[in-house]
Motif scaffolding. Structure first.
Motif, PDB file in Angstrom:
ATOM      1  N   ASP A 150       0.775  -1.174   0.023  1.00 42.27           N
ATOM      2  CA  ASP A 150       0.006  -0.091   0.034  1.00 42.27           C
ATOM      3  C   ASP A 150       0.946   1.145  -0.110  1.00 42.27           C
ATOM      4  O   ASP A 150       0.619   2.191   0.993  1.00 42.27           O
ATOM      5  CB  ASP A 150      -0.965  -0.118   1.419  1.00 42.27           C
ATOM      6  CG  ASP A 150      -2.084  -0.996   1.064  1.00 42.27           C
ATOM      7  OD1 ASP A 150      -2.372  -1.184  -0.140  1.00 42.27           O
ATOM      8  OD2 ASP A 150      -2.530  -1.417   2.027  1.00 42.27           O
ATOM      9  N   PHE A 184       2.569   4.638  -1.839  1.00 42.86           N
ATOM     10  CA  PHE A 184       1.776   5.717  -2.819  1.00 42.86           C
ATOM     11  C   PHE A 184       2.883   6.533  -3.251  1.00 42.86           C
ATOM     12  O   PHE A 184       3.804   6.624  -2.470  1.00 42.86           O
ATOM     13  CB  PHE A 184       0.542   6.105  -2.487  1.00 42.86           C
ATOM     14  CG  PHE A 184       0.586   6.631  -1.227  1.00 42.86           C
ATOM     15  CD1 PHE A 184       0.876   8.124  -1.349  1.00 42.86           C
ATOM     16  CD2 PHE A 184       0.033   6.260  -0.210  1.00 42.86           C
ATOM     17  CE1 PHE A 184       0.971   8.876  -0.342  1.00 42.86           C
ATOM     18  CE2 PHE A 184       0.065   6.999   1.043  1.00 42.86           C
ATOM     19  CZ  PHE A 184       0.684   8.597   0.982  1.00 42.86           C
ATOM     20  N   PHE A 187      -5.712  12.466  -7.166  1.00 35.88           N
ATOM     21  CA  PHE A 187      -5.396  11.297  -6.081  1.00 35.88           C
ATOM     22  C   PHE A 187      -4.029  10.764  -6.545  1.00 35.88           C
ATOM     23  O   PHE A 187      -3.524  10.977  -7.464  1.00 35.88           O
ATOM     24  CB  PHE A 187      -6.148  10.244  -6.253  1.00 35.88           C
ATOM     25  CG  PHE A 187      -6.164   9.107  -5.114  1.00 35.88           C
ATOM     26  CD1 PHE A 187      -5.961   9.545  -3.964  1.00 35.88           C
ATOM     27  CD2 PHE A 187      -6.051   8.036  -5.427  1.00 35.88           C
ATOM     28  CE1 PHE A 187      -6.083   8.623  -2.482  1.00 35.88           C
ATOM     29  CE2 PHE A 187      -5.754   7.009  -4.140  1.00 35.88           C
ATOM     30  CZ  PHE A 187      -5.696   7.476  -2.833  1.00 35.88           C
ATOM     31  N   VAL A 188      -3.337  10.499  -5.435  1.00 30.64           N
ATOM     32  CA  VAL A 188      -1.823  10.081  -5.409  1.00 30.64           C
ATOM     33  C   VAL A 188      -1.946   8.961  -6.490  1.00 30.64           C
ATOM     34  O   VAL A 188      -2.909   8.249  -6.676  1.00 30.64           O
ATOM     35  CB  VAL A 188      -1.346   9.631  -3.940  1.00 30.64           C
ATOM     36  CG1 VAL A 188      -1.446  10.559  -3.160  1.00 30.64           C
ATOM     37  CG2 VAL A 188      -2.196   8.368  -3.387  1.00 30.64           C
ATOM     38  N   ALA A 223      -0.491   4.849  -7.356  1.00 29.82           N
ATOM     39  CA  ALA A 223      -0.360   3.679  -6.844  1.00 29.82           C
ATOM     40  C   ALA A 223      -1.312   3.578  -5.647  1.00 29.82           C
ATOM     41  O   ALA A 223      -1.161   2.494  -5.179  1.00 29.82           O
ATOM     42  CB  ALA A 223       1.087   3.410  -6.144  1.00 29.82           C
ATOM     43  N   GLY A 224      -2.227   4.475  -5.414  1.00 29.05           N
ATOM     44  CA  GLY A 224      -3.372   4.250  -4.268  1.00 29.05           C
ATOM     45  C   GLY A 224      -4.290   3.224  -4.640  1.00 29.05           C
ATOM     46  O   GLY A 224      -4.467   2.148  -4.085  1.00 29.05           O
ATOM     47  N   LEU A 225      -5.213   3.541  -5.815  1.00 22.31           N
ATOM     48  CA  LEU A 225      -6.239   3.070  -6.393  1.00 22.31           C
ATOM     49  C   LEU A 225      -6.200   2.863  -7.796  1.00 22.31           C
ATOM     50  O   LEU A 225      -5.664   3.617  -8.451  1.00 22.31           O
ATOM     51  CB  LEU A 225      -7.588   3.395  -5.864  1.00 22.31           C
ATOM     52  CG  LEU A 225      -7.948   3.362  -4.445  1.00 22.31           C
ATOM     53  CD1 LEU A 225      -8.971   4.413  -4.180  1.00 22.31           C
ATOM     54  CD2 LEU A 225      -8.321   2.106  -3.910  1.00 22.31           C
ATOM     55  N   ARG A 260      -1.193   6.373   4.158  1.00 26.40           N
ATOM     56  CA  ARG A 260      -0.878   5.047   3.797  1.00 26.40           C
ATOM     57  C   ARG A 260      -1.767   3.999   4.536  1.00 26.40           C
ATOM     58  O   ARG A 260      -2.463   3.231   4.099  1.00 26.40           O
ATOM     59  CB  ARG A 260       0.483   4.734   3.830  1.00 26.40           C
ATOM     60  CG  ARG A 260       0.937   3.435   2.858  1.00 26.40           C
ATOM     61  CD  ARG A 260       2.596   3.314   2.971  1.00 26.40           C
ATOM     62  NE  ARG A 260       2.963   2.221   3.379  1.00 26.40           N
ATOM     63  CZ  ARG A 260       4.152   1.817   3.784  1.00 26.40           C
ATOM     64  NH1 ARG A 260       4.971   2.826   3.508  1.00 26.40           N
ATOM     65  NH2 ARG A 260       4.443   0.780   4.291  1.00 26.40           N
ATOM     66  N   LEU A 317      -5.228   4.627   3.371  1.00 28.75           N
ATOM     67  CA  LEU A 317      -5.512   4.038   2.165  1.00 28.75           C
ATOM     68  C   LEU A 317      -5.729   2.548   2.296  1.00 28.75           C
ATOM     69  O   LEU A 317      -6.894   2.100   1.804  1.00 28.75           O
ATOM     70  CB  LEU A 317      -4.345   4.362   1.285  1.00 28.75           C
ATOM     71  CG  LEU A 317      -4.335   3.780  -0.126  1.00 28.75           C
ATOM     72  CD1 LEU A 317      -5.644   4.050  -0.938  1.00 28.75           C
ATOM     73  CD2 LEU A 317      -2.998   3.978  -0.807  1.00 28.75           C
ATOM     74  N   SER A 318      -4.949   2.062   3.023  1.00 25.81           N
ATOM     75  CA  SER A 318      -5.093   0.511   3.411  1.00 25.81           C
ATOM     76  C   SER A 318      -6.458   0.053   4.145  1.00 25.81           C
ATOM     77  O   SER A 318      -7.011  -0.613   3.337  1.00 25.81           O
ATOM     78  CB  SER A 318      -3.808  -0.102   4.413  1.00 25.81           C
ATOM     79  OG  SER A 318      -2.643   0.118   3.847  1.00 25.81           O
ATOM     80  N   LYS A 371      -9.223   0.451   1.460  1.00 25.31           N
ATOM     81  CA  LYS A 371      -9.024  -0.846   0.514  1.00 25.31           C
ATOM     82  C   LYS A 371      -9.827  -1.962   1.111  1.00 25.31           C
ATOM     83  O   LYS A 371     -10.600  -2.822   0.565  1.00 25.31           O
ATOM     84  CB  LYS A 371      -7.617  -1.059   0.054  1.00 25.31           C
ATOM     85  CG  LYS A 371      -7.117  -0.386  -0.960  1.00 25.31           C
ATOM     86  CD  LYS A 371      -5.536  -0.738  -1.158  1.00 25.31           C
ATOM     87  CE  LYS A 371      -5.091   0.145  -2.311  1.00 25.31           C
ATOM     88  NZ  LYS A 371      -3.611  -0.515  -2.427  1.00 25.31           N
ATOM     89  N   THR A 400      -3.108  15.937  -1.427  1.00 20.99           N
ATOM     90  CA  THR A 400      -2.981  14.429  -1.679  1.00 20.99           C
ATOM     91  C   THR A 400      -3.999  13.742  -2.610  1.00 20.99           C
ATOM     92  O   THR A 400      -4.047  12.463  -3.272  1.00 20.99           O
ATOM     93  CB  THR A 400      -2.634  13.400  -0.596  1.00 20.99           C
ATOM     94  OG1 THR A 400      -3.291  13.612   0.408  1.00 20.99           O
ATOM     95  CG2 THR A 400      -1.111  13.879  -0.097  1.00 20.99           C
ATOM     96  N   GLY A 401      -5.194  14.506  -2.633  1.00 22.85           N
ATOM     97  CA  GLY A 401      -6.110  13.869  -3.184  1.00 22.85           C
ATOM     98  C   GLY A 401      -7.007  12.755  -2.686  1.00 22.85           C
ATOM     99  O   GLY A 401      -7.965  12.059  -3.416  1.00 22.85           O
TER     100      GLY A 401
END
Lengths: 638, 100
Positions: A482, A484, A527-528, A530-532, B59, B62-63, B66, B91-92
């Motif tokens: 995970d 990014f 968005f960054v 490698a995130g989604l 991060r 984000l994890s 997901k 960072t969106g």
């Protein structure tokens, strides 16, 4: 540990104390009981001895008295034989009575009738009419008969009186004399068993009792108990054992209660009597109680001293050593591997200290070895990371239509910042600045992948948005960690000055129009990377005029921290940039900002990579270049 | 950083305070791992007392997002202050997280 030990020591000493006390108490009790029994036994022996002396005295006096009485009676019988006319001569009889020092004189005929004497009221008394006087009748038949009767109380006064009688010598009959045996009476009184016990004492409150063979008290200090059985005096609960004991044994002792007070009794059968000694238990145990008190005080002092001495010794020999070893170990655990354990109070601690020191030294060596290996590897990683970034400046010495300069100042730990710039074709320059989340080798590896993927897609001629879209999909694959990447990518048409760009979660760049001041480049924050997967970005464009400068940076600049945890901030960045003179140049500006960041951090360690990239557009030069080439490239991007 | 766990309706609330950075992120990461491993739950992050969030912190979010997406449950973030909000915006992350 010290507390536990002291608790155990204390418990042990208390147990020892109690044991010592119980044993001492038991011994003292036995001793006191023994002493009391001996005391009673000796007293009983004294009483017995006195009893025997009294009886012996009495016997001697009685013997003497009897003999003298018999002699006097015989003398009178002889006088009557010599001068029978005495019978009837009251005057002479009275004289003889006085000479004989007796109280009464009686003469009895052969019929047992009192015919004459010193007491006329007894005349004609029949000797056979009473058992006491009948005892003398034998003398009428037996001329050798003599009888000294037991002295008996007589008359109103109950005075002791003794009669002695012998046979008449002139004819059958009885000559009887009677007298008060004063000496005997006195001796009898002295020897009276009733008076014996009060003369003795056992200890200060013990006493003696004398019982007859029926168990009845005949002599006692307490007169109200006379005539009672001993078992009546003793409390009912203990009377039975006393009775049994005295019935079975001739000498012994028992404990019994009198009026609820426990007493030790000793007894001995002596002739027709029982001599009993008694001692109250409070007196019996007086020595024990005082002894116990002394013992308790002494033991408390002794055990107290033992406790403190042992505690002190253990403290100084063991506990202090353990504390010191522990202190050292704590320092070692906290990371001070230079700490040396040096507790040498005894052999065991010296060996323990040496053992720990050896272990720590071995550990230190291993750590140093590992650290130096890691350091080597990290510096390799850093070198590789650096070498993957274009670092030769001027980068495009033949191009006069733009100038570019970039610099990455890595933190102590390998980070994930990177920048890149390359010509897609003759008229298109791509610039990238990015920051991979996290630190260390994983971040730097991810950075390399990100950089090459972005470059690959850009070089294939894709527009910026498409490049990022595809790069994102590629980076999302196999990204288990995970991680990014925040990235800004722009592609500048060097001929027209139009730059198309996308911001994927990166810090917004700054732009300075020629002769103006730095301002934020308008960006849509995507968005960054490698995130989604399947994220679409917004492509924007800006037209560069001659002298316009783009400033790209990573958060290592704006989030640099000083000692009071303040951030450098975008505000300060823009202010400082605008303070620099326009003539400073790209390299001068980047170095200047780094210096200002260092100044701001006041020596606080740089936590993150600091990366900056600057691009200046010089259009006039571009035109001349292109006119000379005369080969405008196909406008793919616009 | 401090993590306070509570339950609100059918969601587990994690209230974070302090700084969520490289040093503290593993702590939250571990907490989430144990939480999400057991069962599919709805998550609410209360960031009212969170001062700062670094890329390591992002991060973790984000994890979590997901995993929540994969499980088909809901994840919400609330009480975001200006600093943290700015980081989410830059960072969106505002686009992919459910921020109240």
């Amino acid at each position: 540990m010290r507390k536990t030990f002291l608790v155990w020591l204390f418990t042990f000493l208390i147990i020892a104390f109690i044991c010592a006390l119980v044993v001492s108490f038991w011994a003292l009790t036995a001793q006191a009981s023994q002493n009391a029994q001996t005391l009673i036994r000796l007293k009983i022996a004294d009483v017995e001895k006195q009893l025997r002396i009294n009886q012996d005295n009495l016997y001697e006096i009685r013997k003497e008295l009897d003999e003298s009485g018999i002699a006097k009676a015989k003398a009178l019988a002889k006088m009557i034989q010599l001068n029978p006319s005495l019978i009837g001569n009251s005057e002479e009889i009275e004289k003889i009575r006085e000479l004989l020092l007796v109280d009464e004189v009686h003469i009895v005929d052969r019929g047992g009738i009192l015919i004459f004497g010193s007491v006329p009221s007894y005349f004609n008394y029949d000797m056979a009419s009473d058992p006491q006087s009948a005892a003398f009748m034998e003398a009428i038949r037996d001329p050798d008969f003599v009888l000294a009767q037991n002295p008996l109380p007589k008359g109103i006064n109950k005075e002791i009186f003794q009669y002695v009688g012998v046979a008449r010598l002139d004819e059958p009959g009885i000559v009887q004399i009677g007298y008060r045996p004063e000496k005997l009476a006195k001796a009898l009184e002295i020897a009276d068993i009733k008076n014996l016990a009060p003369g003795f004492r056992i200890g200060s409150s013990g006493s003696v009792l004398i019982l007859d063979n029926q168990g009845v008290i005949v002599s006692s200090t307490e007169e109200n108990t006379l005539g009672l059985a001993l078992t009546d005096v003793i409390d009912s609960g203990t009377a039975e054992t006393a009775k049994e004991k005295m019935a079975k044994e001739t000498e012994g002792s028992f404990i019994a209660a009198v009026n609820e007070e426990k007493r030790l009794f000793g007894f001995k059968k002596s002739g027709d009597y029982y001599i009993v000694g008694q001692l109250p238990s409070h007196e019996m145990y007086l020595s024990r109680d005082s002894g116990t008190t002394v013992l308790v005080i002494f033991n408390i002092l002794l055990f107290g001293v033992i406790f403190f001495v042992i505690a002190k010794l253990v403290q100084s020999i063991v506990i202090n050593g353990i504390y010191r070893v522990n202190n050292s170990l704590e320092k070692i655990t906290r990371g001070n591997l230079n700490e040396v354990v040096s507790v040498r109070t005894n052999k065991e601690f010296a060996s323990l200290s040496a053992g720990i020191n050896t272990t720590v030294n071995a550990l230190k060596e291993a750590i140093n070895e590992a650290a130096s290996r890691i350091d080597t590897e990290l510096s390799f990683a850093k070198a590789i990371q650096h070498s993957s970034l274009p670092s030769k400046f001027p980068a495009f010495p033949e191009r006069k239509d733009f100038d570019i300069y970039a610099r990455m100042y890595t933190a102590k730990e390998v980070g994930g910042d990177f920048y890149d710039f390359f010509l897609v074709d003759e008229n298109h320059l791509a610039v990238v600045i990015a920051d991979v989340s996290g630190k260390g080798i994983p971040a730097s590896l991810f950075m390399m992948i990100s950089k090459s993927i972005l470059k690959t897609y850009a070089l294939s001629g894709l527009p910026v948005e498409e490049t990022l879209y595809k790069s994102n999909i590629a980076l999302c694959e196999n990204n288990q960690e995970d991680m990014f990447v925040t990235a800004f990518m722009g592609i500048l048409n060097t001929r027209t000055g139009v730059m198309r760009y996308v911001n994927a979660g990166h810090n917004p760049p700054l732009i300075r129009k020629a002769n103006g001041s730095y301002e934020w480049l308008p960006v849509k924050q995507g968005f960054v990377l490698a995130g989604l997967p399947n994220i679409r970005y917004t492509e924007q464009e800006i037209v560069f005029e001659q002298g316009d400068t783009l400033f790209l940076y990573t958060d290592g600049v704006t989030e640099a921290m000083n000692r009071v945890e303040q951030l450098y901030s975008p505000k300060r960045l823009i202010r400082v940039l605008n303070q620099f003179p326009g003539s400073l140049g790209l390299e001068g500006t980047i170095v200047g900002i780094k210096e200002d960041v260092d100044h701001f951090s006041e020596g606080a360690e740089q936590a993150d990579d600091i990366t900056m990239l600057m691009l200046r557009y010089d259009r006039s030069a571009d035109f001349s270049h292109k006119e000379k080439q005369g080969n405008p490239s196909k406008e793919v991007f616009e | 950083m401090e993590i306070k766990k509570s339950v609100e309706g059918n969601a587990t609330v994690l209230a974070l305070s302090g700084r969520l950075d490289t040093i503290t992120s593993p702590q939250l990461s571990k907490e989430l791992e144990t939480l999400l491993e057991k069962e599919a739950i709805n998550l609410i992050f209360d960031l009212s007392s969170l001062d700062y969030i670094s890329s390591s912190g992002l991060r973790v979010f984000l994890s979590a997002q997901k995993k929540i997406n994969a499980m088909g449950t809901q994840m919400k973030i609330r009480g975001v202050n200006e600093t943290v909000k700015e980081i989410f915006e830059v960072t969106g992350f505002t686009g992919i997280l459910n921020i109240e």
